[in-house]
Motif scaffolding. Sequence first.
Motif, PDB file in Angstrom:
ATOM      1  N   SER A  31       0.820  -1.217   0.000  1.00  0.00           N
ATOM      2  CA  SER A  31       0.000   0.000   0.000  1.00  0.00           C
ATOM      3  C   SER A  31       0.850   1.262   0.000  1.00  0.00           C
ATOM      4  O   SER A  31       0.533   2.233  -0.682  1.00  0.00           O
ATOM      5  CB  SER A  31      -0.942  -0.004   1.208  1.00  0.00           C
ATOM      6  OG  SER A  31      -0.205  -0.038   2.411  1.00  0.00           O
ATOM      7  N   GLU A  32       1.956   1.240   0.761  1.00  0.00           N
ATOM      8  CA  GLU A  32       2.824   2.415   0.818  1.00  0.00           C
ATOM      9  C   GLU A  32       3.499   2.648  -0.533  1.00  0.00           C
ATOM     10  O   GLU A  32       3.616   3.778  -1.002  1.00  0.00           O
ATOM     11  CB  GLU A  32       3.880   2.235   1.912  1.00  0.00           C
ATOM     12  CG  GLU A  32       4.828   3.421   2.083  1.00  0.00           C
ATOM     13  CD  GLU A  32       4.116   4.706   2.500  1.00  0.00           C
ATOM     14  OE1 GLU A  32       4.648   5.799   2.244  1.00  0.00           O
ATOM     15  OE2 GLU A  32       3.009   4.612   3.073  1.00  0.00           O
ATOM     16  N   ASP A  33       3.950   1.557  -1.160  1.00  0.00           N
ATOM     17  CA  ASP A  33       4.557   1.671  -2.490  1.00  0.00           C
ATOM     18  C   ASP A  33       3.555   2.245  -3.483  1.00  0.00           C
ATOM     19  O   ASP A  33       3.880   3.136  -4.277  1.00  0.00           O
ATOM     20  CB  ASP A  33       5.027   0.299  -2.985  1.00  0.00           C
ATOM     21  CG  ASP A  33       6.189  -0.249  -2.169  1.00  0.00           C
ATOM     22  OD1 ASP A  33       6.653   0.475  -1.259  1.00  0.00           O
ATOM     23  OD2 ASP A  33       6.609  -1.382  -2.426  1.00  0.00           O
ATOM     24  N   SER A  34       2.330   1.713  -3.446  1.00  0.00           N
ATOM     25  CA  SER A  34       1.285   2.192  -4.359  1.00  0.00           C
ATOM     26  C   SER A  34       0.993   3.670  -4.136  1.00  0.00           C
ATOM     27  O   SER A  34       0.742   4.411  -5.093  1.00  0.00           O
ATOM     28  CB  SER A  34      -0.001   1.377  -4.155  1.00  0.00           C
ATOM     29  OG  SER A  34       0.231   0.021  -4.430  1.00  0.00           O
ATOM     30  N   ARG A  35       1.036   4.076  -2.874  1.00  0.00           N
ATOM     31  CA  ARG A  35       0.774   5.484  -2.553  1.00  0.00           C
ATOM     32  C   ARG A  35       1.831   6.395  -3.174  1.00  0.00           C
ATOM     33  O   ARG A  35       1.516   7.439  -3.752  1.00  0.00           O
ATOM     34  CB  ARG A  35       0.735   5.681  -1.040  1.00  0.00           C
ATOM     35  CG  ARG A  35       0.265   7.066  -0.602  1.00  0.00           C
ATOM     36  CD  ARG A  35       0.244   7.171   0.908  1.00  0.00           C
ATOM     37  NE  ARG A  35       1.575   7.106   1.464  1.00  0.00           N
ATOM     38  CZ  ARG A  35       2.416   8.168   1.544  1.00  0.00           C
ATOM     39  NH1 ARG A  35       2.039   9.345   1.081  1.00  0.00           N
ATOM     40  NH2 ARG A  35       3.613   8.026   2.063  1.00  0.00           N
ATOM     41  N   LYS A  60       0.584   4.250 -18.845  1.00  0.00           N
ATOM     42  CA  LYS A  60       1.124   2.895 -18.990  1.00  0.00           C
ATOM     43  C   LYS A  60       2.050   2.558 -17.817  1.00  0.00           C
ATOM     44  O   LYS A  60       1.966   1.482 -17.235  1.00  0.00           O
ATOM     45  CB  LYS A  60       1.883   2.775 -20.309  1.00  0.00           C
ATOM     46  CG  LYS A  60       2.401   1.375 -20.619  1.00  0.00           C
ATOM     47  CD  LYS A  60       3.000   1.340 -22.016  1.00  0.00           C
ATOM     48  CE  LYS A  60       3.463  -0.066 -22.400  1.00  0.00           C
ATOM     49  NZ  LYS A  60       4.603  -0.525 -21.592  1.00  0.00           N
ATOM     50  N   ALA A  61       2.934   3.509 -17.470  1.00  0.00           N
ATOM     51  CA  ALA A  61       3.853   3.292 -16.355  1.00  0.00           C
ATOM     52  C   ALA A  61       3.094   3.123 -15.046  1.00  0.00           C
ATOM     53  O   ALA A  61       3.440   2.271 -14.217  1.00  0.00           O
ATOM     54  CB  ALA A  61       4.833   4.463 -16.251  1.00  0.00           C
ATOM     55  N   TYR A  62       2.045   3.914 -14.861  1.00  0.00           N
ATOM     56  CA  TYR A  62       1.261   3.833 -13.629  1.00  0.00           C
ATOM     57  C   TYR A  62       0.533   2.489 -13.536  1.00  0.00           C
ATOM     58  O   TYR A  62       0.528   1.843 -12.482  1.00  0.00           O
ATOM     59  CB  TYR A  62       0.260   4.985 -13.568  1.00  0.00           C
ATOM     60  CG  TYR A  62      -0.660   4.931 -12.363  1.00  0.00           C
ATOM     61  CD1 TYR A  62      -0.152   5.001 -11.066  1.00  0.00           C
ATOM     62  CD2 TYR A  62      -2.041   4.803 -12.528  1.00  0.00           C
ATOM     63  CE1 TYR A  62      -0.992   4.945  -9.962  1.00  0.00           C
ATOM     64  CE2 TYR A  62      -2.883   4.741 -11.432  1.00  0.00           C
ATOM     65  CZ  TYR A  62      -2.358   4.820 -10.153  1.00  0.00           C
ATOM     66  OH  TYR A  62      -3.182   4.756  -9.058  1.00  0.00           O
ATOM     67  N   GLN A  63      -0.058   2.040 -14.640  1.00  0.00           N
ATOM     68  CA  GLN A  63      -0.777   0.772 -14.654  1.00  0.00           C
ATOM     69  C   GLN A  63       0.155  -0.404 -14.372  1.00  0.00           C
ATOM     70  O   GLN A  63      -0.247  -1.396 -13.765  1.00  0.00           O
ATOM     71  CB  GLN A  63      -1.478   0.580 -16.000  1.00  0.00           C
ATOM     72  CG  GLN A  63      -2.668   1.518 -16.211  1.00  0.00           C
ATOM     73  CD  GLN A  63      -3.167   1.515 -17.646  1.00  0.00           C
ATOM     74  OE1 GLN A  63      -2.696   0.745 -18.477  1.00  0.00           O
ATOM     75  NE2 GLN A  63      -4.124   2.381 -17.941  1.00  0.00           N
ATOM     76  N   GLU A  64       1.407  -0.287 -14.804  1.00  0.00           N
ATOM     77  CA  GLU A  64       2.385  -1.363 -14.591  1.00  0.00           C
ATOM     78  C   GLU A  64       3.143  -1.204 -13.284  1.00  0.00           C
ATOM     79  O   GLU A  64       4.005  -2.035 -12.968  1.00  0.00           O
ATOM     80  CB  GLU A  64       3.367  -1.403 -15.771  1.00  0.00           C
ATOM     81  CG  GLU A  64       2.708  -1.768 -17.096  1.00  0.00           C
ATOM     82  CD  GLU A  64       3.668  -1.677 -18.268  1.00  0.00           C
ATOM     83  OE1 GLU A  64       4.828  -1.258 -18.052  1.00  0.00           O
ATOM     84  OE2 GLU A  64       3.263  -2.030 -19.403  1.00  0.00           O
ATOM     85  N   GLY A  65       2.844  -0.125 -12.530  1.00  0.00           N
ATOM     86  CA  GLY A  65       3.562   0.119 -11.279  1.00  0.00           C
ATOM     87  C   GLY A  65       5.024   0.424 -11.500  1.00  0.00           C
ATOM     88  O   GLY A  65       5.876   0.107 -10.665  1.00  0.00           O
ATOM     89  N   GLU A 104      13.560   2.260  -2.108  1.00  0.00           N
ATOM     90  CA  GLU A 104      13.034   0.964  -1.687  1.00  0.00           C
ATOM     91  C   GLU A 104      12.084   0.406  -2.738  1.00  0.00           C
ATOM     92  O   GLU A 104      12.103  -0.793  -3.045  1.00  0.00           O
ATOM     93  CB  GLU A 104      12.306   1.086  -0.338  1.00  0.00           C
ATOM     94  CG  GLU A 104      13.233   1.262   0.856  1.00  0.00           C
ATOM     95  CD  GLU A 104      14.254   0.143   0.970  1.00  0.00           C
ATOM     96  OE1 GLU A 104      13.847  -1.040   0.878  1.00  0.00           O
ATOM     97  OE2 GLU A 104      15.455   0.437   1.138  1.00  0.00           O
ATOM     98  N   ILE A 105      11.248   1.270  -3.298  1.00  0.00           N
ATOM     99  CA  ILE A 105      10.322   0.826  -4.353  1.00  0.00           C
ATOM    100  C   ILE A 105      11.099   0.405  -5.599  1.00  0.00           C
ATOM    101  O   ILE A 105      10.775  -0.597  -6.242  1.00  0.00           O
ATOM    102  CB  ILE A 105       9.321   1.956  -4.702  1.00  0.00           C
ATOM    103  CG1 ILE A 105       8.485   2.321  -3.469  1.00  0.00           C
ATOM    104  CG2 ILE A 105       8.401   1.528  -5.845  1.00  0.00           C
ATOM    105  CD1 ILE A 105       7.610   3.551  -3.657  1.00  0.00           C
ATOM    106  N   LEU A 106      12.148   1.165  -5.929  1.00  0.00           N
ATOM    107  CA  LEU A 106      12.957   0.836  -7.102  1.00  0.00           C
ATOM    108  C   LEU A 106      13.688  -0.489  -6.915  1.00  0.00           C
ATOM    109  O   LEU A 106      13.832  -1.267  -7.866  1.00  0.00           O
ATOM    110  CB  LEU A 106      13.966   1.958  -7.379  1.00  0.00           C
ATOM    111  CG  LEU A 106      13.368   3.287  -7.864  1.00  0.00           C
ATOM    112  CD1 LEU A 106      14.461   4.346  -7.977  1.00  0.00           C
ATOM    113  CD2 LEU A 106      12.654   3.119  -9.196  1.00  0.00           C
ATOM    114  N   LYS A 107      14.151  -0.770  -5.701  1.00  0.00           N
ATOM    115  CA  LYS A 107      14.804  -2.058  -5.431  1.00  0.00           C
ATOM    116  C   LYS A 107      13.828  -3.205  -5.649  1.00  0.00           C
ATOM    117  O   LYS A 107      14.180  -4.231  -6.243  1.00  0.00           O
ATOM    118  CB  LYS A 107      15.327  -2.092  -3.991  1.00  0.00           C
ATOM    119  CG  LYS A 107      16.551  -1.228  -3.740  1.00  0.00           C
ATOM    120  CD  LYS A 107      16.914  -1.229  -2.270  1.00  0.00           C
ATOM    121  CE  LYS A 107      18.037  -0.249  -1.966  1.00  0.00           C
ATOM    122  NZ  LYS A 107      18.324  -0.160  -0.511  1.00  0.00           N
ATOM    123  N   THR A 108      12.596  -3.019  -5.173  1.00  0.00           N
ATOM    124  CA  THR A 108      11.569  -4.044  -5.366  1.00  0.00           C
ATOM    125  C   THR A 108      11.268  -4.226  -6.851  1.00  0.00           C
ATOM    126  O   THR A 108      11.132  -5.354  -7.342  1.00  0.00           O
ATOM    127  CB  THR A 108      10.272  -3.653  -4.626  1.00  0.00           C
ATOM    128  OG1 THR A 108      10.556  -3.488  -3.228  1.00  0.00           O
ATOM    129  CG2 THR A 108       9.200  -4.713  -4.799  1.00  0.00           C
TER     130      THR A 108
END
Length: 350
Positions: free
Chosen positions: A162-166, A202-207, A245-249
Motif C-alpha cells: 500500500s505504501e509503495d502504491s501510494r 502505462k507506467a502507472y498501470q504497470e507500477g 526501496e520501491i525501485l529495489k523491489t
Amino acid sequence: MPRKTKSASPTSPTTTTLALSDLHIYLASLEKEHQSLLKQIKKKRTEINNFVEKMRSLATEIFQKASPCMKKMSDLDQEIHALFQELLTTRKFGKQTQNKIESLYMNLQMSGIISPKAINEKDEDTELDEMFENPETDNHQHHQHQYWDSQQEVESTSASRSEDSRKIRQTFLKLAEIFHPDKVQDSETHKSHTEIMKEINKAYQEGDLARLLEIERQHQLGETIDNNSEDDLNRRCKNLEQQNEILKTQYDKLKQELRLAKNTPEGAMVSDARKAAKYGIDSIGVMLNQLESQIEIIVDIRDFIKNFRDKKITIKEFLQGPPSLRSLREEMMEELLEEMMAEFGGIINF
C-alpha cells in the motif's frame, strides 16, 4: 587595552553548514543510489525486451522452417492410425494374434512414435463422458484450497504494497496534473501532452516508478530544495529513501521476470541456440535434420504396415517390427547401457 574578540553566533552560517554537512553527505549517497537503481532497471528492462523479442523471432523462424516437416509427420501419423484401424476391423486374426497386433499398436503410441489414440473410438468417447459426468471431488477441493491459499497470500502482502502504491500514485498525479492534454489550448502542445500522458498511464498501470521518474527527470520537474534548510533536506532524504526501496523491489521483480522467461520452453530454446552459436552450430539446422531422420523412420514403419496389409510379409515378420525400428531400439539400449556404466563408474570412484 586589548581588543575584544567577537564570539561566533550559534546561528551563524558556519555553524549551520556544519550542522547540515551530514545531511548533505547522506543526501548525496541516496541520490547516487537512486541514479544507480534507475540505470539498473533500464538495463534489465532492455535485457528482458531483447530476450522476449529473440524468443518470438526464434519461434517464428522454427515454425516457418519446420512446418513442412511437421505437416508431413502429421499426415504419416494419420495414415498409420488408419492402417491399423483397417487391419483390426477388416482382417480376421486369431485372438492371440489380434491381441499382439493391438499391443504393437499401443506400443507405438506409448513410445511416442505415433500420437495416442484409442483403438475403439466409442470406448474413448464413453471414458470422456464419464470423466465429465463424475468429476473428481479431491481435485475440486484441491483447487478450492489453492484459491483460498492465494487469497490469503494476497491479503498478507497487500499492506506492504500500500505504501509503495501510494508513492507511485503521488508521482503519477503530479505528472498527470502537469501533462493533462485538456489543460492546454495549443494544438502542438496538446498533441505532445497526449503522447506523454500515454506513457504516464502505462507506467502507472504497470507500477513502473522508474519510468515515471524518468519522465519527471526528462522534463526537469524534480523537487526544488534549499540546501541550507534542514527541513527541505530531511524531506528530500525521506522521499529518496522511499523511492529507492520501491525501485529495489521493481528491480527484483524484473530479475524474476527474466528468470521466468528463461525457464520457459521458448526461453530454453533461445539459451540453447546462443550456446550452439558460440561453437558455430546451427541449432535450427540440427533440429530439422533430426526431424528428417524421424520422418524416415516413420515412413519405414508406414511402409512396413502397408506390406503386412497387402500380405507381402508374414504375421511373424510383422510382429518383429521393421529393421529400422529394431536398430533404433538397439542404439537406445546401447546409450542407456553407457549411461548406466558411467554412473556406476562414478559411484565406484566416489
